[in-house]
Design an enzyme around this catalytic site. Structure first.
Site, PDB file in Angstrom:
ATOM      1  N   ASP A  52     -27.785  -6.393  19.697  1.00 53.43           N
ATOM      2  CA  ASP A  52     -28.342  -7.632  19.147  1.00 53.43           C
ATOM      3  C   ASP A  52     -29.873  -7.530  19.091  1.00 53.43           C
ATOM      4  O   ASP A  52     -30.471  -6.763  19.845  1.00 53.43           O
ATOM      5  CB  ASP A  52     -27.891  -8.779  20.070  1.00 53.43           C
ATOM      6  CG  ASP A  52     -28.540 -10.102  19.735  1.00 53.43           C
ATOM      7  OD1 ASP A  52     -28.766 -10.391  18.546  1.00 53.43           O
ATOM      8  OD2 ASP A  52     -28.814 -10.864  20.685  1.00 53.43           O
ATOM      9  N   ASP A  63     -32.450 -10.651  18.561  1.00 58.67           N
ATOM     10  CA  ASP A  63     -33.109 -11.739  19.295  1.00 58.67           C
ATOM     11  C   ASP A  63     -32.560 -11.842  20.718  1.00 58.67           C
ATOM     12  O   ASP A  63     -31.367 -11.998  20.924  1.00 58.67           O
ATOM     13  CB  ASP A  63     -32.889 -13.072  18.566  1.00 58.67           C
ATOM     14  CG  ASP A  63     -33.490 -13.036  17.169  1.00 58.67           C
ATOM     15  OD1 ASP A  63     -34.651 -12.634  17.036  1.00 58.67           O
ATOM     16  OD2 ASP A  63     -32.772 -13.398  16.208  1.00 58.67           O
ATOM     17  N   ASP A 110     -27.214 -11.287  24.209  1.00 59.56           N
ATOM     18  CA  ASP A 110     -27.558 -12.270  25.241  1.00 59.56           C
ATOM     19  C   ASP A 110     -26.796 -13.584  25.091  1.00 59.56           C
ATOM     20  O   ASP A 110     -26.829 -14.418  26.001  1.00 59.56           O
ATOM     21  CB  ASP A 110     -29.069 -12.565  25.226  1.00 59.56           C
ATOM     22  CG  ASP A 110     -29.512 -13.182  23.913  1.00 59.56           C
ATOM     23  OD1 ASP A 110     -29.206 -12.597  22.852  1.00 59.56           O
ATOM     24  OD2 ASP A 110     -30.137 -14.251  23.935  1.00 59.56           O
TER      25      ASP A 110
HETATM   26  P1  TMP Z   1     -28.203 -13.687  17.553  1.00 62.42           P
HETATM   27  O1  TMP Z   1     -26.940 -14.293  18.073  1.00 62.42           O
HETATM   28  O2  TMP Z   1     -27.979 -12.520  16.655  1.00 62.42           O
HETATM   29  O3  TMP Z   1     -29.225 -13.424  18.629  1.00 62.42           O
HETATM   30  O4  TMP Z   1     -28.789 -14.792  16.575  1.00 62.42           O
HETATM   31  C1  TMP Z   1     -29.765 -15.623  16.898  1.00 62.42           C
HETATM   32  C2  TMP Z   1     -30.081 -16.413  15.672  1.00 62.42           C
HETATM   33  O5  TMP Z   1     -30.007 -17.779  15.988  1.00 62.42           O
HETATM   34  C3  TMP Z   1     -31.481 -16.139  15.171  1.00 62.42           C
HETATM   35  O6  TMP Z   1     -31.500 -16.171  13.777  1.00 62.42           O
HETATM   36  C4  TMP Z   1     -32.263 -17.282  15.724  1.00 62.42           C
HETATM   37  C5  TMP Z   1     -31.259 -18.380  15.794  1.00 62.42           C
HETATM   38  N1  TMP Z   1     -31.507 -19.335  16.862  1.00 62.42           N
HETATM   39  C6  TMP Z   1     -31.716 -20.640  16.540  1.00 62.42           C
HETATM   40  O7  TMP Z   1     -31.700 -21.004  15.381  1.00 62.42           O
HETATM   41  N2  TMP Z   1     -31.945 -21.529  17.549  1.00 62.42           N
HETATM   42  C7  TMP Z   1     -31.983 -21.166  18.829  1.00 62.42           C
HETATM   43  O8  TMP Z   1     -32.202 -22.003  19.704  1.00 62.42           O
HETATM   44  C8  TMP Z   1     -31.763 -19.795  19.150  1.00 62.42           C
HETATM   45  C9  TMP Z   1     -31.802 -19.326  20.569  1.00 62.42           C
HETATM   46  C10 TMP Z   1     -31.521 -18.918  18.137  1.00 62.42           C
END
Ligand code: TMP
Length: 197
Positions: free
Chosen positions: A10, A12, A145
């Site tokens: 991943d 973020d 995460d």
């Molecule tokens: P991930 O599951 O691949 O880490 O995706 C995270 C995605 O979600 C990224 O585009 C950012 C978004 N996001 C939000 O929109 N709000 C949030 O509070 C968080 C933590 C992530």
């Protein structure tokens, strides 16, 4: 195993420090509003916890991460770049970057590519998998995460290893294993263990 070990990593919260940069940028943009320090973060969605703190603050968070330059300028999680580079060099291992975009895609999508090119290099652009549903991606391991990853596949091919982040330190993982960092070398033991299966 007939194929290489496919490790999905991943972005973020695992490679890029979304939480730290969101907090710093939020403080800059809204210096007179309350904020949530990283040690007090709970739950995956930042905006939900802020909204509970005070009505309207959730929207402020969204404003921060929707801005031009946010995703491009994310700092790296300590050691992540070096670790995934080394991981990709390991024998019988294929690494893919598996990330979910914002629906507000104006900057997020291209900036994720820019981030990968800047920190890992052009060759890594081949390794990016952008999806809202990671359960349909076929891999052996997913390092992510987000504690609860669901989607169309009830039993994904991968085992989810939860990468420790400020928002999940107190979360019940229902037996899932953790990877706490990229710096103490434990990730190597984890991968070696999966390679033996
Ligand atoms: P991930 O599951 O691949 O880490 O995706 C995270 C995605 O979600 C990224 O585009 C950012 C978004 N996001 C939000 O929109 N709000 C949030 O509070 C968080 C933590 C992530």
């Amino acid at each position: 195993r007939q194929s290489n070990l496919r490790v999905l990593v991943d972005m973020d919260g695992v490679l890029c420090d979304f939480e730290l940069y969101l907090l710093e940028s939020y403080k800059q943009k809204y210096p007179n509003e309350p904020c949530i320090e990283l040690q007090d973060r709970e739950g995956f969605w930042v905006k939900d916890q802020y909204e509970k703190l005070k009505e309207g603050l959730g929207a402020n968070c969204v404003n921060v991460h929707n801005c031009k330059g946010f995703f491009k300028n994310l700092p790296e999680i300590p050691g992540s770049i070096e670790a995934v580079k080394e991981l990709s060099q390991m024998e019988n291992v294929d690494v893919f970057l598996c990330t979910s975009p914002l629906n507000y895609y104006k900057y997020c999508m291209q900036e994720k590519y820019a981030w990968v090119e800047k920190h890992l290099g052009k060759n890594w652009l081949e390794k990016i998998i952008i999806t809202k549903d990671k359960t349909v991606v076929n891999g052996h391991v997913l390092i992510d995460d987000k504690p609860n990853i669901t989607g169309a596949m009830l039993q994904p091919s991968w085992e989810h290893i939860v990468f420790t982040s400020c928002h999940n330190t107190g979360t019940n993982l229902h037996g899932k294993r953790r990877l706490d960092n990229w710096t103490d070398g434990t990730w190597r033991d984890l991968i070696e263990e999966f390679k033996k299966r």
